[in-house]
Design a protein around this motif. Structure first.
Motif, mmCIF file in Angstrom:
data_model
loop_
_atom_site.group_PDB
_atom_site.id
_atom_site.type_symbol
_atom_site.label_atom_id
_atom_site.label_comp_id
_atom_site.label_asym_id
_atom_site.label_seq_id
_atom_site.Cartn_x
_atom_site.Cartn_y
_atom_site.Cartn_z
ATOM 1 N N TRP A 128 11.798 -18.960 -31.036
ATOM 2 C CA TRP A 128 10.799 -18.837 -29.970
ATOM 3 C C TRP A 128 11.469 -18.254 -28.731
ATOM 4 O O TRP A 128 12.501 -18.740 -28.271
ATOM 5 N N TYR A 209 5.381 -10.517 -31.079
ATOM 6 C CA TYR A 209 4.843 -11.660 -31.814
ATOM 7 C C TYR A 209 5.070 -12.985 -31.092
ATOM 8 O O TYR A 209 5.929 -13.107 -30.214
ATOM 9 N N GLU A 210 4.308 -13.959 -31.541
ATOM 10 C CA GLU A 210 4.363 -15.293 -30.944
ATOM 11 C C GLU A 210 5.713 -15.961 -31.182
ATOM 12 O O GLU A 210 6.306 -16.559 -30.297
ATOM 13 N N TYR A 211 6.212 -15.848 -32.401
ATOM 14 C CA TYR A 211 7.532 -16.383 -32.746
ATOM 15 C C TYR A 211 8.072 -15.573 -33.912
ATOM 16 O O TYR A 211 7.395 -14.657 -34.415
ATOM 17 N N GLN A 225 1.901 -11.469 -27.811
ATOM 18 C CA GLN A 225 2.479 -12.392 -26.841
ATOM 19 C C GLN A 225 3.370 -11.647 -25.837
ATOM 20 O O GLN A 225 4.573 -11.880 -25.730
#
Length: 272
Positions: A128, A209-211, A225
């Motif tokens: 993350w 991307y988010e993670y 993101q």
């Protein structure tokens, strides 16, 4: 690793400019012994660093123990950033028994194996950016206090000694590597999707991307993101702009244009 995020350094000669702040923090810790906090004042021949104070939840010994685990490639340090859960738990999942039945929670570097929590694995192994950025900030603050002589093996066991600025830069470079082409022209962020990796209309369109997969850097979750994953541009710029010595001497003030610094004279700000 969470205690690292609660790390701040207050600029030089703090004891003279803000004595109530430092003394108040020390008195609070004394009144609350359950709070494992640490306030240390740096005394050095460097006039830029003299009086600099570290506010942290650990001393040097504990810091070294935390970093030894964090920078271990068999635990938290992945090829594309710090993982949210140690790789150790891939072979050693957490288990517990309830009424004779055994339940477990294991490491999942990508998608979840259940529909709980929306079907993603969140804190069970992916990378993350928000957490990585907090750790980079903490390492820079700690470098501003401990200086060039404080070194850690990075990766752990490699024999390669880096100061904490260099450790922060190493993490930043690993985060950035997810977006860069490898020797085959493939960007890890695209994962195993051939259209994104090879199609001339897609291969240079990078999604934030988010993670990210904890082992191969593939993008996961939401693909827009730009708020936190877009911070990759900030760290990349920072480490190409300032040296370890410049950051240790001036902290974030080193980022200010030279004209601003001259206009404001010797005004000092907190490093974090």
């Amino acid at each position: 690793m969470t205690p690292l995020a609660a790390t701040s350094v207050i600029g030089g000669r703090t004891d003279q400019r803000f004595p109530e702040l430092v003394q108040g923090a020390k008195e609070f810790i004394k009144r609350h012994p359950a709070v494992e906090a640490f306030v240390s004042q740096h005394v050095t021949a460097d006039p830029n660093a003299e009086g600099r104070c570290l506010f942290a939840l650990f001393g040097e010994d504990r810091l070294r123990r935390i970093l030894a685990r964090m920078l271990d490639e068999d635990e938290f340090l992945g090829p594309h950033g710090i993982r949210s859960l140690s790789r150790h738990h891939a072979d050693h999942p957490y288990t517990f028994e309830v009424h004779g039945r055994t339940y477990g929670v294991g490491r999942l570097p990508a998608e979840s194996d259940s529909g709980m929590f929306g079907g993603n694995s969140n804190w069970r192994g992916p990378v993350w950016f928000p957490i990585n950025l907090l750790l980079i900030r903490a390492l820079l603050n700690l470098h501003g206090y401990h200086g060039l002589d404080f070194r850690m093996e990075c990766p752990t066991g490699s024999g390669r000694l880096l100061n904490l600025y260099e450790v922060a830069r190493e993490i930043s470079d690993r985060l950035t590597a997810a977006f860069l082409r490898d020797a085959d022209g493939h960007r890890p962020v695209h994962g195993a999707q051939p259209q994104f990796a090879k199609d001339p209309h897609w291969k240079d369109l990078i999604l934030f991307y988010e993670y990210f997969h904890g082992d191969n850097g593939a993008g996961l979750g939401a693909s827009h993101q730009t708020g936190w994953t877009g911070l990759v541009a900030v760290t990349t710029t920072l480490f190409r702009t300032l040296s370890a010595d410049e950051w240790q001497r001036g902290g974030r003030e080193s980022l200010r244009p030279k004209g601003d610094a001259e206009r404001d004279g010797n005004r000092e700000e907190p490093l974090s």
